[in-house]
Design a protein around this motif. Structure first.
Motif, PDB file in Angstrom:
ATOM      1  N   ARG B   4     -12.108 -18.617  33.655  1.00  0.00           N
ATOM      2  CA  ARG B   4     -12.928 -17.591  33.024  1.00  0.00           C
ATOM      3  C   ARG B   4     -12.364 -16.187  33.232  1.00  0.00           C
ATOM      4  O   ARG B   4     -12.314 -15.379  32.318  1.00  0.00           O
ATOM      5  CB  ARG B   4     -14.365 -17.679  33.523  1.00  0.00           C
ATOM      6  CG  ARG B   4     -15.065 -18.849  32.920  1.00  0.00           C
ATOM      7  CD  ARG B   4     -16.541 -18.854  33.171  1.00  0.00           C
ATOM      8  NE  ARG B   4     -17.106 -20.021  32.504  1.00  0.00           N
ATOM      9  CZ  ARG B   4     -17.679 -19.969  31.302  1.00  0.00           C
ATOM     10  NH1 ARG B   4     -17.773 -18.830  30.657  1.00  0.00           N
ATOM     11  NH2 ARG B   4     -18.155 -21.058  30.762  1.00  0.00           N
ATOM     12  N   PHE B   6      -9.323 -15.504  33.722  1.00  0.00           N
ATOM     13  CA  PHE B   6      -8.110 -15.480  32.947  1.00  0.00           C
ATOM     14  C   PHE B   6      -8.406 -15.128  31.488  1.00  0.00           C
ATOM     15  O   PHE B   6      -7.746 -14.306  30.862  1.00  0.00           O
ATOM     16  CB  PHE B   6      -7.464 -16.857  33.090  1.00  0.00           C
ATOM     17  CG  PHE B   6      -6.389 -17.121  32.116  1.00  0.00           C
ATOM     18  CD1 PHE B   6      -5.167 -16.483  32.270  1.00  0.00           C
ATOM     19  CD2 PHE B   6      -6.582 -17.988  31.073  1.00  0.00           C
ATOM     20  CE1 PHE B   6      -4.167 -16.730  31.370  1.00  0.00           C
ATOM     21  CE2 PHE B   6      -5.585 -18.230  30.180  1.00  0.00           C
ATOM     22  CZ  PHE B   6      -4.359 -17.602  30.320  1.00  0.00           C
ATOM     23  N   LEU B   7      -9.457 -15.751  30.967  1.00  0.00           N
ATOM     24  CA  LEU B   7      -9.808 -15.496  29.581  1.00  0.00           C
ATOM     25  C   LEU B   7     -10.290 -14.063  29.394  1.00  0.00           C
ATOM     26  O   LEU B   7     -10.046 -13.430  28.388  1.00  0.00           O
ATOM     27  CB  LEU B   7     -10.881 -16.472  29.129  1.00  0.00           C
ATOM     28  CG  LEU B   7     -10.368 -17.901  28.946  1.00  0.00           C
ATOM     29  CD1 LEU B   7     -11.537 -18.838  28.719  1.00  0.00           C
ATOM     30  CD2 LEU B   7      -9.382 -17.980  27.801  1.00  0.00           C
ATOM     31  N   LYS B   8     -10.970 -13.574  30.401  1.00  0.00           N
ATOM     32  CA  LYS B   8     -11.461 -12.206  30.312  1.00  0.00           C
ATOM     33  C   LYS B   8     -10.295 -11.223  30.230  1.00  0.00           C
ATOM     34  O   LYS B   8     -10.320 -10.281  29.460  1.00  0.00           O
ATOM     35  CB  LYS B   8     -12.335 -11.887  31.521  1.00  0.00           C
ATOM     36  CG  LYS B   8     -13.780 -12.286  31.282  1.00  0.00           C
ATOM     37  CD  LYS B   8     -14.610 -12.048  32.517  1.00  0.00           C
ATOM     38  CE  LYS B   8     -15.861 -12.894  32.447  1.00  0.00           C
ATOM     39  NZ  LYS B   8     -16.409 -13.149  33.756  1.00  0.00           N
ATOM     40  N   SER B  10      -7.423 -11.856  29.110  1.00  0.00           N
ATOM     41  CA  SER B  10      -6.715 -12.000  27.850  1.00  0.00           C
ATOM     42  C   SER B  10      -7.475 -11.384  26.682  1.00  0.00           C
ATOM     43  O   SER B  10      -6.948 -11.219  25.610  1.00  0.00           O
ATOM     44  CB  SER B  10      -6.402 -13.475  27.573  1.00  0.00           C
ATOM     45  OG  SER B  10      -7.613 -14.178  27.458  1.00  0.00           O
ATOM     46  N   ALA B  11      -8.728 -11.082  26.875  1.00  0.00           N
ATOM     47  CA  ALA B  11      -9.478 -10.449  25.793  1.00  0.00           C
ATOM     48  C   ALA B  11      -9.017  -9.001  25.622  1.00  0.00           C
ATOM     49  O   ALA B  11      -8.652  -8.342  26.575  1.00  0.00           O
ATOM     50  CB  ALA B  11     -10.959 -10.478  26.103  1.00  0.00           C
ATOM     51  N   VAL B  12      -9.053  -8.558  24.398  1.00  0.00           N
ATOM     52  CA  VAL B  12      -8.574  -7.208  24.138  1.00  0.00           C
ATOM     53  C   VAL B  12      -9.661  -6.205  24.527  1.00  0.00           C
ATOM     54  O   VAL B  12     -10.798  -6.304  24.070  1.00  0.00           O
ATOM     55  CB  VAL B  12      -8.216  -7.041  22.656  1.00  0.00           C
ATOM     56  CG1 VAL B  12      -7.654  -5.649  22.383  1.00  0.00           C
ATOM     57  CG2 VAL B  12      -7.231  -8.114  22.252  1.00  0.00           C
ATOM     58  N   ALA B  15     -11.593  -4.318  21.696  1.00  0.00           N
ATOM     59  CA  ALA B  15     -12.531  -5.139  20.952  1.00  0.00           C
ATOM     60  C   ALA B  15     -13.787  -5.366  21.757  1.00  0.00           C
ATOM     61  O   ALA B  15     -14.897  -5.361  21.232  1.00  0.00           O
ATOM     62  CB  ALA B  15     -11.882  -6.467  20.591  1.00  0.00           C
ATOM     63  N   THR B  16     -13.614  -5.556  23.042  1.00  0.00           N
ATOM     64  CA  THR B  16     -14.756  -5.770  23.916  1.00  0.00           C
ATOM     65  C   THR B  16     -15.702  -4.581  23.834  1.00  0.00           C
ATOM     66  O   THR B  16     -16.908  -4.731  23.676  1.00  0.00           O
ATOM     67  CB  THR B  16     -14.290  -5.949  25.368  1.00  0.00           C
ATOM     68  OG1 THR B  16     -13.243  -6.877  25.390  1.00  0.00           O
ATOM     69  CG2 THR B  16     -15.426  -6.397  26.243  1.00  0.00           C
ATOM     70  N   LEU B  19     -17.603  -4.539  20.658  1.00  0.00           N
ATOM     71  CA  LEU B  19     -18.676  -5.529  20.609  1.00  0.00           C
ATOM     72  C   LEU B  19     -19.857  -5.122  21.481  1.00  0.00           C
ATOM     73  O   LEU B  19     -21.010  -5.341  21.140  1.00  0.00           O
ATOM     74  CB  LEU B  19     -18.150  -6.892  21.076  1.00  0.00           C
ATOM     75  CG  LEU B  19     -17.204  -7.574  20.096  1.00  0.00           C
ATOM     76  CD1 LEU B  19     -16.533  -8.753  20.765  1.00  0.00           C
ATOM     77  CD2 LEU B  19     -17.947  -8.025  18.867  1.00  0.00           C
ATOM     78  N   GLU B  20     -19.571  -4.550  22.605  1.00  0.00           N
ATOM     79  CA  GLU B  20     -20.619  -4.181  23.553  1.00  0.00           C
ATOM     80  C   GLU B  20     -21.649  -3.267  22.898  1.00  0.00           C
ATOM     81  O   GLU B  20     -22.837  -3.331  23.182  1.00  0.00           O
ATOM     82  CB  GLU B  20     -19.973  -3.476  24.765  1.00  0.00           C
ATOM     83  CG  GLU B  20     -20.915  -3.173  25.919  1.00  0.00           C
ATOM     84  CD  GLU B  20     -21.275  -4.414  26.697  1.00  0.00           C
ATOM     85  OE1 GLU B  20     -22.449  -4.802  26.646  1.00  0.00           O
ATOM     86  OE2 GLU B  20     -20.393  -5.003  27.347  1.00  0.00           O
ATOM     87  N   CYS B  22     -22.704  -3.283  19.890  1.00  0.00           N
ATOM     88  CA  CYS B  22     -23.451  -3.819  18.750  1.00  0.00           C
ATOM     89  C   CYS B  22     -24.873  -4.203  19.112  1.00  0.00           C
ATOM     90  O   CYS B  22     -25.218  -4.363  20.260  1.00  0.00           O
ATOM     91  CB  CYS B  22     -22.729  -5.022  18.161  1.00  0.00           C
ATOM     92  SG  CYS B  22     -21.199  -4.546  17.383  1.00  0.00           S
ATOM     93  N   GLY B  23     -25.649  -4.427  18.076  1.00  0.00           N
ATOM     94  CA  GLY B  23     -27.121  -4.500  18.146  1.00  0.00           C
ATOM     95  C   GLY B  23     -27.707  -5.533  19.089  1.00  0.00           C
ATOM     96  O   GLY B  23     -27.031  -6.322  19.725  1.00  0.00           O
ATOM     97  N   ASN B  24     -28.973  -5.532  19.130  1.00  0.00           N
ATOM     98  CA  ASN B  24     -29.750  -6.368  20.017  1.00  0.00           C
ATOM     99  C   ASN B  24     -29.985  -7.725  19.363  1.00  0.00           C
ATOM    100  O   ASN B  24     -30.472  -7.780  18.245  1.00  0.00           O
ATOM    101  CB  ASN B  24     -31.083  -5.646  20.239  1.00  0.00           C
ATOM    102  CG  ASN B  24     -31.904  -6.327  21.299  1.00  0.00           C
ATOM    103  OD1 ASN B  24     -31.738  -7.516  21.531  1.00  0.00           O
ATOM    104  ND2 ASN B  24     -32.768  -5.566  21.916  1.00  0.00           N
ATOM    105  N   PRO B  25     -29.623  -8.791  20.032  1.00  0.00           N
ATOM    106  CA  PRO B  25     -29.760 -10.105  19.397  1.00  0.00           C
ATOM    107  C   PRO B  25     -31.228 -10.522  19.212  1.00  0.00           C
ATOM    108  O   PRO B  25     -31.538 -11.331  18.356  1.00  0.00           O
ATOM    109  CB  PRO B  25     -29.040 -11.037  20.357  1.00  0.00           C
ATOM    110  CG  PRO B  25     -29.057 -10.344  21.674  1.00  0.00           C
ATOM    111  CD  PRO B  25     -29.078  -8.878  21.380  1.00  0.00           C
TER     112      PRO B  25
END
Lengths: 235, 749, 205
Positions: B4, B6-8, B10-12, B15-16, B19-20, B22-25
């Motif tokens: 996990r 590692f994937l974090k 690798s995330a750009v 972009a993160t 995304l952060e 963006c609206g309320n789900p």
């Protein structure tokens, strides 16, 4: 001593009524898949009632046998899982950890009882049918294998309750949904490590058999074969 | 490195960040103030009553807090409320003792069904178009009240027709008061698998117009004629509990169970001995058994008393029923009859049960009388291990049959102006030959209390949707299943999801709007007041020892799910002495010439869909039928020999033609059915019954011939003959088992 | 074919490529369906499914990106606790079962009928009550559905685990924040220290 959960199903009592099948679906958030998917053999029934016809008319006999995960002690599903999603729990259950599962379906191929079901799609409930979902049980997603858990949520709840009351679990206190609903009381659930439990005693009946015992899977479900009428012996 | 982390990495990062922001789900629905004070995650258990079949089992409803989308005062929002999550049997209830059948389990889906009618509707399009507009309860009840007031004022009180399921308890009392007020009204009690033939027989034999209460747990020998008593007949959960005990509940003792029928039913599958018998000759076999017992002096003829003397030839030892004389007619070998008679006589307590198709022949009433006489001869009436009658006031037979109502309307002998329909679907549940659809078309105003747009409700002018059972007050007085006296009661297990009202509440509201006599005979404002009043009366009669006052008694009853006697209170058979006349057993009649229609047509109750009233529940559609394993469909069962003769392949689409109609369904080859019998489950074939049942399969009821059981108004639903022809390939979905009938397009697995 | 070992450069680049592609797709999808989505959010859709509503949501969850909850009312834990209230006064049931209750507007108003009625945040509260609405509090903690965790508060409280272990020191927080990251490592390390079961099925079923 740790519990070792097992079940005894008395086929002399089973009437094939399917109460267990529907009770299981209600308890365990098992979605219906609809006509088309059911036609592709993708319907999910953690417990099913098998039916066997023997003979020809008019000398026909029918036998019912409810089949669920046998919670094998030497489970073929566990050894083949590459992610340890299918594993042996401390209480002897064949655990299925959904968030480890990557959907190889090796376990379903390895299982001789055909009691594992794959989510080919995400399950769907037409609203508001979803309001029935049991909050104590996960809703599985696409790509994940699922199967009977012996209602592990009920086992956990029972254990937590007993611990809160600082006492031992009582025999018969924990009942999976199928056992609880069964009208002729054909199913008995209990701790096989407790020699005095009803399940342990029944598992020693002269009518005891295991399903596909010759495969060496060592199931923890014991079937008591249908008896016959002994006539005047006991008149 | 952890996967996990590692994937974090690798995330750009950019972009993160994007995304952060963006609206309320969470969606934007408003939340209503909860009406109940519940702790999330903790279940409470509330008693209720199962209403899906006449057995009247007690329920415990597991209620937990959930969040439901509801409309309140015109606004859509989310409401935290207690929701029914699981149904279990009520362990305290004497009938089902904590157990529950598959149909009862699925009761949850009635409440949460996506196609429930959510509020009152008025028809706007032409009849049957299914076009309705929403309306308020005030204007809906006013509209119905004005229709009824018009009938009153114009002196046409006999123009009110009522079609309901057989009702009990205060719901029945309220409906009866309504029907009685409209003098000469036309009340119809409709249940396809009704028990009126059995009740009529029990009234004649034993003085009780009640169904049978069996005490199988203590029986040592059980002979059943056509009764699916472990599946759908009478009080199946109570009977299955008894069955389990009679099998392995008593160490060293195991009863024998013999089943006579034409097709191995789910119950027949559990028999120790299964014996095919010619349709309609079940009563003759019962008399054959009695003959042997009398001839061999195993039982005295007089022992059967009134129930025996009712039958012609009883005192003479039933000479016409010697086993060798009936062997050809019944298809049962003489030596088999002799053996079974001896076994039954030697294994007290022994009990005979007749029901299902055996009681649905033209001679079904005589058959039931024969089984009653056999029980009386065996000495099993009112005895442990035999048949019992709880001390219930028998519900009075009310009204007329649907067949008579339809024929009166169609022939203009009666002019129904207003029809109220509750918990019944007369268009689906009647043979086409009765002309029900045509009769309904002649009724100017139809009001339905249904929760679903079924075939009948589609024709309604006004729909007043009932609460689901779990949302309603309920009361019941089940007439069989336990020898204890039972008065069940349950407050609502949950608040209503939709803008619905309980049917008895609507009737009480109508009574008050109409005023006069009706309002004074129905003094209660609501159904629960009516139930409370009946429990106040019950307290005086039965409750003074267990509660200090009526209030405490009422409270205890609500907590427990009802009041029941602590001990069995079985009452003895009451008629004494010789009956005024004797009944002559007779051969069954069948509709259709055997040359043109070579097969007997045997409709049977579906273990899952029952009489079709549960076909709208997806759990019932997807549960495999116990014997065929069919899901989501219907089928026709054919013996393998018959299939060979007709060159019929499993899965072929066949046309079944009776003198009164035809239908198409896929065929299933069943080794457990007689070669001259074609069987088909009742339940599918709905034209309109929600997204899950509409347009699925065929309805065997529709092609039945309109023969009645002699001496009753009941349909002889097993008395139709049919012919069969293959018309193509059909579609069958099987869950598994050893049969392989899957249509070719579905064979790839 | 041998599988690239985690940590190898091939594995790394494959994952980065997939991640970038997914993010790109997600952003595109969001842009295309922005209008449709807002409609879907307001109206209830006809079916319930555990699927993520959009690829965007799936990607967010995969990377464990969670929105910071925005509370409709700036409720302050600090003031309530400083005034001597206990956690369980409002979060009833936390010592009895799996969940803690979030109090309804009626519960809040039992005190705020008379206490601090002129405060702007309390006026907001009273306005909800007057409209017949409950306060739409946002969840702060809680596991994603895909974690398949069936957490039960009560046994933890009986074992003497202080609320602050998992929720931080609420006496120092005004509006509740996610102060503690409830990762599996966090849970398991505590279970190991306290000799509690670390069998998967203890929490995952």
């Amino acid at each position: 001593m740790a519990h070792r959960w097992g079940m005894v199903i008395d086929l002399d009592r089973c009437t094939g009524c399917e109460a267990c099948v529907v009770a299981c679906r209600a308890e365990n958030n098992i979605a219906t898949v609809g006509e088309e998917q059911a036609g592709l053999s993708r319907a999910k029934h953690w417990i099913r009632v098998e039916r066997y016809y023997e003979g020809e008319f008019p000398d026909v006999k029918v036998k019912f046998q409810p089949v669920l995960c046998q919670q094998c002690d030497a489970a073929p599903c566990e050894t083949v899982c590459p992610t340890f999603a299918s594993y042996h729990t401390g209480e002897g259950l064949n655990g299925q950890i959904y968030n480890r599962c990557i959907g190889t379906r090796y376990c379903a191929n390895a299982c001789p009882y055909e009691v594992r079901f794959f989510n080919f799609f995400n399950p769907v409930w037409d609203k508001p049918l979803h309001l029935q979902l049991n909050p104590d049980v996960s809703v599985r997603t696409v790509g994940v294998m699922e199967k009977c858990t012996f209602c592990v949520q009920r086992i956990k709840a029972g254990e937590i309750q007993a611990e809160a009351e600082k006492r031992e679990l009582k025999d018969g206190e924990i009942r999976p949904a199928c056992v609880q609903s069964c009208p002729p009381e054909a199913m008995v659930f209990g701790d096989l490590n407790d020699a005095e439990s009803r399940a342990s005693r029944l598992a020693n009946s002269r009518r005891r058999t295991k399903l596909l015992a010759e495969l060496g899977t060592r199931p923890k479900v014991t079937y008591l074969q249908r008896d016959s009428w002994h006539g005047d012996e006991n008149a | 490195m952890q996967r996990r982390d590692f994937l974090k990495i690798s995330a750009v990062a950019g972009a993160t960040a994007a995304l952060e922001g963006c609206g309320n789900p969470d969606h934007q629905l408003i939340r209503f103030v909860p009406e109940e004070d519940l702790i999330p995650g903790i279940a409470t258990w509330k008693p209720s009553i199962c209403t899906l079949c006449p057995a009247g089992c007690g329920l415990l409803v597991r209620v937990m807090q959930g969040e439901a989308e509801v409309v309140r005062e015109g606004r859509l929002g989310l409401l935290k409320m207690g929701l029914a999550k699981k149904l279990e049997g009520n362990p305290a209830h004497p009938i089902n003792q904590g157990k529950l059948c598959p149909r009862g389990q699925a009761g949850l889906q009635v409440t949460y069904h996506p196609d429930r009618i959510q509020g009152p509707l008025a028809r706007v399009g032409p009849r049957g178009s299914g076009q309705f507009r929403e309306m308020t309860w005030e204007s809906a009840t006013r509209q119905l009240a004005s229709q009824l007031a018009d009938l009153q004022e114009s002196g046409q009180e006999g123009s009110l027709a009522l079609i309901t399921s057989p009702l009990r308890g205060q719901k029945r009392a309220i409906l009866d008061a309504f029907a009685n007020h409209f003098k000469k009204s036309l009340p119809v009690e409709l249940a396809f698998f009704d028990d009126s033939t059995i009740r009529a027989a029990n009234l004649a034999s034993f003085g009780h117009a009640l169904p049978l209460t069996l005490d199988l747990g203590q029986s040592n020998y059980v002979v059943s004629f056509g009764a699916d008593f472990l599946g759908t007949w009478n009080s199946p959960v109570a009977q299955a509990i008894g069955f389990g005990r009679m099998r392995t509940g008593r160490p060293g003792e195991r009863a024998k169970f013999v089943q006579f029928e034409q097709r191995i039913s789910q119950t027949g599958a559990s028999a120790d001995e299964w014996i095919p018998v010619q349709p309609g000759t079940e009563g003759a076999v019962a008399l054959g058994l009695a003959h042997v017992m009398l001839a061999e002096n195993l039982r005295p003829a007089a022992g059967a008393g009134h129930a025996g003397l009712l039958l012609e030839g009883w005192s003479e030892g039933l000479p016409d029923y010697a086993p060798e004389k009936i062997a050809a007619q019944t298809g049962v070998k003489a030596e088999t009859i002799v053996r079974i008679a001896r076994e039954a006589a030697a294994h007290d307590p022994a009990v005979a049960i007749l029901g299902g198709a055996a009681a649905a022949h033209t001679n079904g009433l005589v058959g039931a009388l024969a089984a009653n006489a056999l029980n009386a001869l065996l000495g099993s009436v009112g005895k442990p291990g035999g048949i019992l009658f709880p001390p219930l006031l028998a519900a009075k037979e009310s009204g007329i049959s649907l067949e008579i109502l339809a024929s009166q309307i169609n022939s203009r002998a009666a002019a129904a102006k207003v029809l109220l329909v509750y918990n019944a679907d007369p268009v689906f549940s009647a043979p086409a030959a009765w002309g029900v659809r045509a009769a309904l078309d002649k009724i100017p105003f139809i009001a339905s209390f249904s929760s679903f747009l079924d075939e009948t409700t589609m024709l309604a002018d006004l729909i007043l949707p009932d609460h689901s059972p779990l949302e309603s007050w309920l009361d019941d007085a089940p007439p069989s299943g336990s020898a204890r006296t039972i008065r069940s009661v349950a407050p609502p297990a949950m608040h209503p999801l939709h803008n619905t009202r309980s049917m008895p509440d609507v009737l009480l509201d109508l009574a008050h709007q109409l005023g006069g006599d009706l309002a004074s005979t129905l003094p209660w404002k609501t159904y629960d007041e009516a139930i409370e009043a009946s429990f106040a009366a019950l307290y005086k009669e039965k409750g003074t020892k267990i509660a200090k006052d009526a209030d405490e008694f009422w409270q205890k009853a609500q907590d427990q799910g009802g009041w029941w006697s602590t001990e069995p209170e079985s009452v003895p058979a009451s008629p004494a002495g010789a009956p005024s006349g004797v009944v002559k057993p007779r051969a069954p009649e069948f509709a259709g010439d055997p040359n043109d229609y070579p097969f007997h047509f045997l409709p049977f109750a579906s273990q899952l869909l029952y009489d079709g009233s549960l076909a709208h529940l997806p759990w019932m559609q997807e549960a495999p039928d116990p014997l065929s394993t069919v899901m989501w469909g219907t089928w026709v069962e054919v013996n393998p020999r018959t299939a060979r003769k007709l060159s019929l392949q499993p899965g072929d689409l066949v046309e079944v033609t009776s003198p009164h109609g035809k239908l198409e369904a896929p065929a299933l080859v069943n080794p457990g059915i007689a070669p001259d019998v074609i069987a088909m489950p009742v339940g599918q074939g709905h034209q309109n019954f929600t997204r899950y049942a509409s347009g699925r399969g065929a309805n065997p009821i529709s092609i039945l011939s309109p023969l009645t059981v002699e001496g009753t108004q009941s349909l002889a639903w097993a008395a139709t003959r049919v012919k069969l022809s293959v018309v193509g390939r059909g579609k069958l979905i099987l869950f598994g088992g050893s049969l392989t009938e899957v249509s070719p397009e579905l064979e790839h697995r | 074919m041998s599988r690239p070992a985690p940590g190898s450069s091939l594995y790394l680049s494959v994952v980065i490529a997939i991640g970038v592609a997914a993010l790109g797709l997600a952003i595109l999808e969001r842009a295309l369906s922005a209008e449709a989505m807002s409609a879907a959010e307001e109206e209830s859709s006809g079916a319930f499914t555990p699927a993520h509503p959009t690829l965007y949501d799936a990607v967010r969850e995969f990377f464990e990106i969670r929105s910071k909850p925005v509370q409709p009312i700036a409720y302050t834990h600090k003031v309530h606790l400083a005034n001597g209230m206990q956690c369980t006064d409002c979060h009833v049931g936390v010592d009895q079962g799996p969940d803690a209750r979030i109090p309804s507007v009626n519960f809040c108003m039992t005190c705020h009928q008379v206490i601090a009625t002129q405060q702007p945040e309390i006026k907001k509260l009273a306005a909800y009550k007057a409209r017949g609405e409950d306060v739409p509090w946002q969840r702060v903690y809680g596991f994603e559905r895909s974690a398949h965790v069936k957490f039960n508060h009560a046994p933890h409280i009986r074992a003497g685990v202080d609320c602050s272990v998992c929720h931080g020191d609420m006496r120092q927080q005004t509006v509740a924040e996610r102060k503690v990251d409830h990762t599996m490592g966090f849970c398991v390390s505590c279970h190991q220290q306290k000799n509690a079961s670390v069998d998967c099925v203890t929490c995952h079923f």
